[in-house]
Design a protein around this motif. Sequence first.
Motif, PDB file in Angstrom:
ATOM      1  N   GLU A 142       0.168  -3.116   1.929  1.00  0.00           N
ATOM      2  CA  GLU A 142      -0.978  -2.632   2.705  1.00  0.00           C
ATOM      3  C   GLU A 142      -1.612  -1.417   2.049  1.00  0.00           C
ATOM      4  OE1 GLU A 142      -1.260  -0.330   6.922  1.00  0.00           O
ATOM      5  OE2 GLU A 142      -0.207  -2.255   6.978  1.00  0.00           O
ATOM      6  N   GLU A 143      -0.790  -0.565   1.475  1.00  0.00           N
ATOM      7  CA  GLU A 143      -1.291   0.690   0.906  1.00  0.00           C
ATOM      8  C   GLU A 143      -1.563   0.603  -0.588  1.00  0.00           C
ATOM      9  OE1 GLU A 143       0.002   5.431   0.607  1.00  0.00           O
ATOM     10  OE2 GLU A 143       1.104   4.055   1.927  1.00  0.00           O
ATOM     11  N   ASN A 144      -0.725  -0.157  -1.315  1.00  0.00           N
ATOM     12  CA  ASN A 144      -0.790  -0.119  -2.776  1.00  0.00           C
ATOM     13  C   ASN A 144      -1.050  -1.453  -3.452  1.00  0.00           C
ATOM     14  OD1 ASN A 144       0.153   2.767  -3.206  1.00  0.00           O
ATOM     15  ND2 ASN A 144       1.888   1.969  -2.052  1.00  0.00           N
ATOM     16  N   ARG A 180       2.492  11.989   5.090  1.00  0.00           N
ATOM     17  CA  ARG A 180       1.784  12.799   4.089  1.00  0.00           C
ATOM     18  C   ARG A 180       2.570  14.063   3.746  1.00  0.00           C
ATOM     19  NH1 ARG A 180      -4.215  12.415   6.870  1.00  0.00           N
ATOM     20  NH2 ARG A 180      -4.799  10.355   6.034  1.00  0.00           N
ATOM     21  N   THR A 217       1.180   8.928  10.296  1.00  0.00           N
ATOM     22  CA  THR A 217       0.578   9.232   9.002  1.00  0.00           C
ATOM     23  C   THR A 217       0.702  10.704   8.597  1.00  0.00           C
ATOM     24  OG1 THR A 217      -0.979   7.401   9.268  1.00  0.00           O
ATOM     25  CG2 THR A 217      -1.536   9.091   7.648  1.00  0.00           C
ATOM     26  N   LYS A 237       4.363  -2.773   4.137  1.00  0.00           N
ATOM     27  CA  LYS A 237       3.682  -1.475   4.142  1.00  0.00           C
ATOM     28  C   LYS A 237       3.220  -1.101   2.733  1.00  0.00           C
ATOM     29  CE  LYS A 237       4.052  -0.273   8.512  1.00  0.00           C
ATOM     30  NZ  LYS A 237       2.863  -0.008   9.362  1.00  0.00           N
ATOM     31  N   ASP A 273       6.500   5.619  -2.748  1.00  0.00           N
ATOM     32  CA  ASP A 273       5.140   5.860  -2.266  1.00  0.00           C
ATOM     33  C   ASP A 273       4.486   7.027  -2.997  1.00  0.00           C
ATOM     34  OD1 ASP A 273       5.384   3.784  -0.452  1.00  0.00           O
ATOM     35  OD2 ASP A 273       5.912   5.075   1.241  1.00  0.00           O
ATOM     36  N   HIS A 301       6.570   5.351   8.946  1.00  0.00           N
ATOM     37  CA  HIS A 301       5.576   4.289   8.843  1.00  0.00           C
ATOM     38  C   HIS A 301       4.534   4.325   9.949  1.00  0.00           C
ATOM     39  CE1 HIS A 301       8.156   1.489   6.120  1.00  0.00           C
ATOM     40  NE2 HIS A 301       7.361   2.259   5.419  1.00  0.00           N
ATOM     41  N   MET A 328       1.139   7.020  -5.456  1.00  0.00           N
ATOM     42  CA  MET A 328       0.029   7.951  -5.251  1.00  0.00           C
ATOM     43  C   MET A 328      -0.285   8.709  -6.537  1.00  0.00           C
ATOM     44  SD  MET A 328       0.777   9.590  -1.458  1.00  0.00           S
ATOM     45  CE  MET A 328      -0.599  10.742  -1.650  1.00  0.00           C
TER      46      MET A 328
END
Length: 296
Positions: free
Chosen positions: A204-206, A137, A133, A201, A169, A130, A173
């Motif tokens: 925040e991203e999705n 990835r 980055t 988290k 995650d 977390h 994506m």
Amino acid sequence: MSAEGILVGIHGLENKPPLDEKRRWWRAAIVEGLQRNCGHDGGAFPFEFVYWADLRYDKPLLGDANDEPYQSVGGSGPFPRHRPDADATLNDGVVSKVYRGLAALQTATGATPVDDAILEHRFDDLWHYHSETPFARQVRRRLIDVLEQLAGRRVLLAAHSMGSIIAYDALRMLEREAPSVQVEHLVTLGSPLGLAEVRAKIAEENGAARVPNNVNRWTNMADNRDLAAVAGELVEVFAPNDRGVGVDDIAVVNAYLRPDGSANRHKSYGYLRTPEFSEVALGFTACSNARLERQA
């Protein structure tokens, strides 16, 4: 979509034995479960394994450094099954109830000191996932590459522990980047996806936490004594996807014992040998074989 199915596994937290050994042990645990629980020989089902420990650790666990190897239990008859009339559900345990109360407070305030402590001291790999980055990835890419290569085939994705977060995650994506890539059945095992910090988290991203749109079925299996799954049932915090697919939470008994006889309710091999997982795996492979026979 091709009728030929394949089971894909992704491991969880901490350092692991070398790739070939870890893949072999996962498969052996699945086969042992099929034999003991279903009276099935295990067969030569297609299997792919996503390994990412080498992205975090310089050397794999070798020999005596690994105190939790896969070992066949021996004996006969099915492994223990969760008994709804006698065993606690995922949300009935005292620890789960206390955590869910604290999680509600953390979510309301936006501060997550409890989860921060859990992640930093119990789930060090997840803390780094977390906070770093590039590492995140790389880890996701390992799974995404495999799923993209399998596009068009029926996929049963079994994700243990932190592997379930990586899988979630990666699937979100793929929703955006390659919507044609589909997973027929996602099975999460001992998942920490319900932790408030993890869900923060995700948001925040999705955006809102929900079932990925490229998943046709999601089964979450957990032993209620597994502290990694302390948040309890995921159906309470992950909304159905756009096609109405929700999370099916199933309480199981993880009967894995270390060589010294002590229990580890979080161990992947124990989850892979549960009757509930065996039945999912057998149903998936049997369906694949039946479809192939009809096409022959």
